[in-house]
Write a protein that holds these residues in place. Structure first.
Motif, PDB file in Angstrom:
ATOM      1  N   ASP A   1      -2.211   5.928  -5.962  1.00 48.23           N
ATOM      2  CA  ASP A   1      -3.754   6.455  -5.551  1.00 48.23           C
ATOM      3  C   ASP A   1      -4.314   4.690  -5.482  1.00 48.23           C
ATOM      4  OD1 ASP A   1      -3.702   8.815  -6.546  1.00 48.23           O
ATOM      5  OD2 ASP A   1      -3.369   8.206  -8.762  1.00 48.23           O
ATOM      6  N   LYS A   2      -3.400   3.905  -4.595  1.00 49.15           N
ATOM      7  CA  LYS A   2      -3.723   2.684  -4.781  1.00 49.15           C
ATOM      8  C   LYS A   2      -4.797   3.113  -3.541  1.00 49.15           C
ATOM      9  CE  LYS A   2      -2.719  -1.982  -3.321  1.00 49.15           C
ATOM     10  NZ  LYS A   2      -1.659  -2.876  -2.889  1.00 49.15           N
ATOM     11  N   PRO A   3      -6.235   1.987  -3.134  1.00 53.53           N
ATOM     12  CA  PRO A   3      -7.529   2.234  -2.402  1.00 53.53           C
ATOM     13  C   PRO A   3      -6.487   1.534  -1.091  1.00 53.53           C
ATOM     14  CG  PRO A   3      -8.428   1.336  -4.233  1.00 53.53           C
ATOM     15  CD  PRO A   3      -6.850   1.294  -4.490  1.00 53.53           C
ATOM     16  N   ASP A   4      -7.274   2.486   0.312  1.00 54.01           N
ATOM     17  CA  ASP A   4      -6.766   1.863   1.924  1.00 54.01           C
ATOM     18  C   ASP A   4      -7.844   0.285   1.618  1.00 54.01           C
ATOM     19  OD1 ASP A   4      -4.900   3.657   2.753  1.00 54.01           O
ATOM     20  OD2 ASP A   4      -7.039   5.113   3.188  1.00 54.01           O
TER      21      ASP A   4
ATOM     22  N   ARG B   1       0.258  12.391  -1.861  1.00 52.53           N
ATOM     23  CA  ARG B   1       0.916  13.528  -2.762  1.00 52.53           C
ATOM     24  C   ARG B   1       2.526  13.206  -2.915  1.00 52.53           C
ATOM     25  NH1 ARG B   1      -3.236  17.362  -1.033  1.00 52.53           N
ATOM     26  NH2 ARG B   1      -2.110  17.931   0.587  1.00 52.53           N
ATOM     27  N   GLU B   2       2.839  12.957  -1.566  1.00 52.72           N
ATOM     28  CA  GLU B   2       4.181  12.880  -1.975  1.00 52.72           C
ATOM     29  C   GLU B   2       4.870  11.563  -2.482  1.00 52.72           C
ATOM     30  OE1 GLU B   2       7.602  11.110   1.216  1.00 52.72           O
ATOM     31  OE2 GLU B   2       6.301  12.087   2.251  1.00 52.72           O
ATOM     32  N   ALA B   3       3.356  10.210  -2.257  1.00 54.31           N
ATOM     33  CA  ALA B   3       4.353   9.450  -3.380  1.00 54.31           C
ATOM     34  C   ALA B   3       3.993   9.359  -4.461  1.00 54.31           C
ATOM     35  CB  ALA B   3       2.896   7.904  -2.843  1.00 54.31           C
ATOM     36  N   ALA B   4       3.318  10.065  -4.899  1.00 53.93           N
ATOM     37  CA  ALA B   4       3.384  10.173  -6.648  1.00 53.93           C
ATOM     38  C   ALA B   4       4.029  11.489  -7.138  1.00 53.93           C
ATOM     39  CB  ALA B   4       1.429  11.542  -6.689  1.00 53.93           C
TER      40      ALA B   4
ATOM     41  N   GLY C   1       0.515  -1.173   0.136  1.00 58.19           N
ATOM     42  CA  GLY C   1      -0.048  -0.207  -0.172  1.00 58.19           C
ATOM     43  C   GLY C   1       1.000   1.204  -0.348  1.00 58.19           C
ATOM     44  N   VAL C   2       0.529   2.387   0.046  1.00 57.73           N
ATOM     45  CA  VAL C   2       0.991   3.782  -0.302  1.00 57.73           C
ATOM     46  C   VAL C   2       1.486   3.793   1.544  1.00 57.73           C
ATOM     47  CG1 VAL C   2      -1.295   4.819   0.168  1.00 57.73           C
ATOM     48  CG2 VAL C   2       0.589   6.050  -0.685  1.00 57.73           C
ATOM     49  N   ASP C   3       0.625   3.747   2.481  1.00 63.28           N
ATOM     50  CA  ASP C   3       2.221   4.255   3.447  1.00 63.28           C
ATOM     51  C   ASP C   3       2.723   3.457   3.260  1.00 63.28           C
ATOM     52  OD1 ASP C   3      -0.469   5.941   3.829  1.00 63.28           O
ATOM     53  OD2 ASP C   3      -1.716   4.447   4.815  1.00 63.28           O
ATOM     54  N   SER C   4       2.738   2.277   3.243  1.00 62.66           N
ATOM     55  CA  SER C   4       3.980   1.508   3.595  1.00 62.66           C
ATOM     56  C   SER C   4       5.250   1.919   2.976  1.00 62.66           C
ATOM     57  CB  SER C   4       3.884   0.146   4.122  1.00 62.66           C
ATOM     58  OG  SER C   4       3.732  -0.762   2.319  1.00 62.66           O
ATOM     59  N   ALA C   5       4.863   2.061   1.603  1.00 62.39           N
ATOM     60  CA  ALA C   5       5.593   2.513   0.606  1.00 62.39           C
ATOM     61  C   ALA C   5       6.079   3.935   1.029  1.00 62.39           C
ATOM     62  CB  ALA C   5       5.876   2.615  -0.758  1.00 62.39           C
ATOM     63  N   VAL C   6       6.346   4.728   1.576  1.00 64.59           N
ATOM     64  CA  VAL C   6       6.000   6.087   1.682  1.00 64.59           C
ATOM     65  C   VAL C   6       7.046   6.258   3.654  1.00 64.59           C
ATOM     66  CG1 VAL C   6       5.499   8.768   2.355  1.00 64.59           C
ATOM     67  CG2 VAL C   6       4.576   7.475   0.450  1.00 64.59           C
ATOM     68  N   ALA C   7       6.688   5.110   4.220  1.00 59.57           N
ATOM     69  CA  ALA C   7       7.625   5.395   5.194  1.00 59.57           C
ATOM     70  C   ALA C   7       9.254   3.945   5.394  1.00 59.57           C
ATOM     71  CB  ALA C   7       6.713   4.177   6.490  1.00 59.57           C
TER      72      ALA C   7
END
Length: 381
Positions: free
Chosen positions: A189-192, A178-181, A10-16
């Motif tokens: 934009d992957k859904p939670d 926004r940071e991930a993009a 997901g987006v959260d773990s990738a940005v972390a």
């Protein structure tokens, strides 16, 4: 530090993970394989247990520029999370598998393996903050209250917190996307995920029916009106109900006053599900068992109270002002002592089920948690 970043896809773990690299840590990405047959849990981009999620995590690690591995935790996950989920429902209670996964898998099995391999900490995309306090590291709520996940981390002890990193705790979710993009991460934009990861299509009752339908004493029982004692209907198993439930009762006729009925009690041995009016769901006192402390334990006989003391009873539930008392009891058959907790709610709560977690806060700081075993109703005005 040398750290592992748990990457769900997901987006959260990738940005972390990316932020951990920016902070100067030596980061290795890992994805947890929680089922030997991922299709048996969930398909589509809604969970954290699928082949698609593993591929998303791998692509994110490639963009970030870190090594990536898959760690097989399927046996441990099934025993400690899935079996616990089934057993708790079979006992007429309502579990939180995400909280159990954090306790048993992400910050126990994964952390233990990471430390044994020479890593210093585990990085996750949870929305929570770690701060230094007078007695060591403290767990606090995230800045973004709408995404705060400190509730499901309330099972972590001080040692586990010392070896954890939560890089997103000070950032709103919209900024993370926004940071991930901006970083070129395709998961921007992957859904939670909002459902239990191992239940296909989010149909908890259907999944439990398949797993528990023939397990005594969960096969069928009466739905009974609390006030009259009248049997209003039959059901296929107590696992299909939770305290406070309104929908899906299939009673066929309304209450005499025309108001809806709610599940008030679940008795798994007889299979009896008791229903009644909404106002009978109000709870004034909670008893909970075997607390886990996120720092120094409250000593036996202590009492936690004050304007900042609250309890949260669901992952996305409201805070309730409370007074918390801790004591120890002697177990039967000479099995020693264990701690118990009584929580007096200044603000009554509704629909609280045994099996859920009560997480205690002092301001934004998480004091600890315990598993609810029983509740006492608030007096009707």
């Amino acid at each position: 530090m040398k750290v592992v970043a748990a990457m769900s896809g997901g987006v959260d773990s990738a940005v972390a993970a990316a932020r951990a690299v920016d902070a100067g840590h030596e980061v290795t990405g890992i994805h947890l394989a929680l089922s030997r047959n991922p299709k048996s849990y969930r398909s589509g981009a809604r969970g954290c247990c699928t082949i698609e999620d593993a591929n998303d995590a791998r692509r994110a690690a490639d963009v970030i520029g870190i090594p990536f591995y898959v760690w097989d935790m399927s046996d441990r996950f099934h025993e400690d999370v899935v079996e616990d989920f089934m057993d708790t429902y079979a006992a007429g209670q309502t579990p939180n598998p995400c909280l159990r996964c954090n306790e048993k898998i992400k910050f126990a099995a994964v952390l233990d393996r990471a430390l044994a391999l020479g890593f210093d900490a585990v990085v996750t995309g949870h929305y929570a903050r770690l701060e230094s306090g007078p007695e060591g590291v403290e767990l606090h709520r995230a800045v973004d209250r709408g995404k705060d996940q400190s509730y499901v981390l309330g099972v972590l002890d001080e040692r586990q917190l010392r070896h954890s990193l939560f890089p997103l705790g000070d950032t709103p979710k919209s900024d993370v996307r926004r940071e991930a993009a901006a970083r070129g991460l395709l998961v921007a934009d992957k859904p939670d995920s909002h459902d239990i990861c191992f239940v296909a299509d989010g149909d908890n009752a259907g999944w439990l029916r398949e797993k528990l339908g023939d397990r005594a004493p969960n096969h069928g029982g009466d739905i009974v009106d609390e006030a009259s004692g009248e049997v209003l209907g039959r059901h296929d198993g107590t696992y299909g109900f939770t305290i406070g439930q309104r929908r899906g009762l299939r009673l066929g006729r309304p209450a005499p006053d025309g108001k809806p009925r709610f599940v008030l009690d679940i008795e798994p041995v007889s299979g009896t599900v008791t229903v009644g009016p909404r106002e009978h769901l109000a709870v004034a006192r909670i008893r909970a068992d075997r607390p886990r402390w996120c720092g120094a334990a409250l000593p036996d006989g202590s009492r936690l109270e004050g304007p900042g003391v609250t309890v949260q009873l669901r992952a996305h539930g409201a805070e309730h002002r409370a007074v918390v008392s801790v004591s120890s009891v002697v177990e039967e058959a000479g099995r020693g002592r264990h701690e118990t907790m009584e929580i007096d709610l200044i603000d009554p709560a509704s629909g609280i089920a045994p099996g859920q977690a009560a997480v205690i806060y002092d301001g934004t700081r998480v004091v600890g948690s315990a598993t609810i075993t029983a509740t006492d109703r608030a007096a009707l005005v």
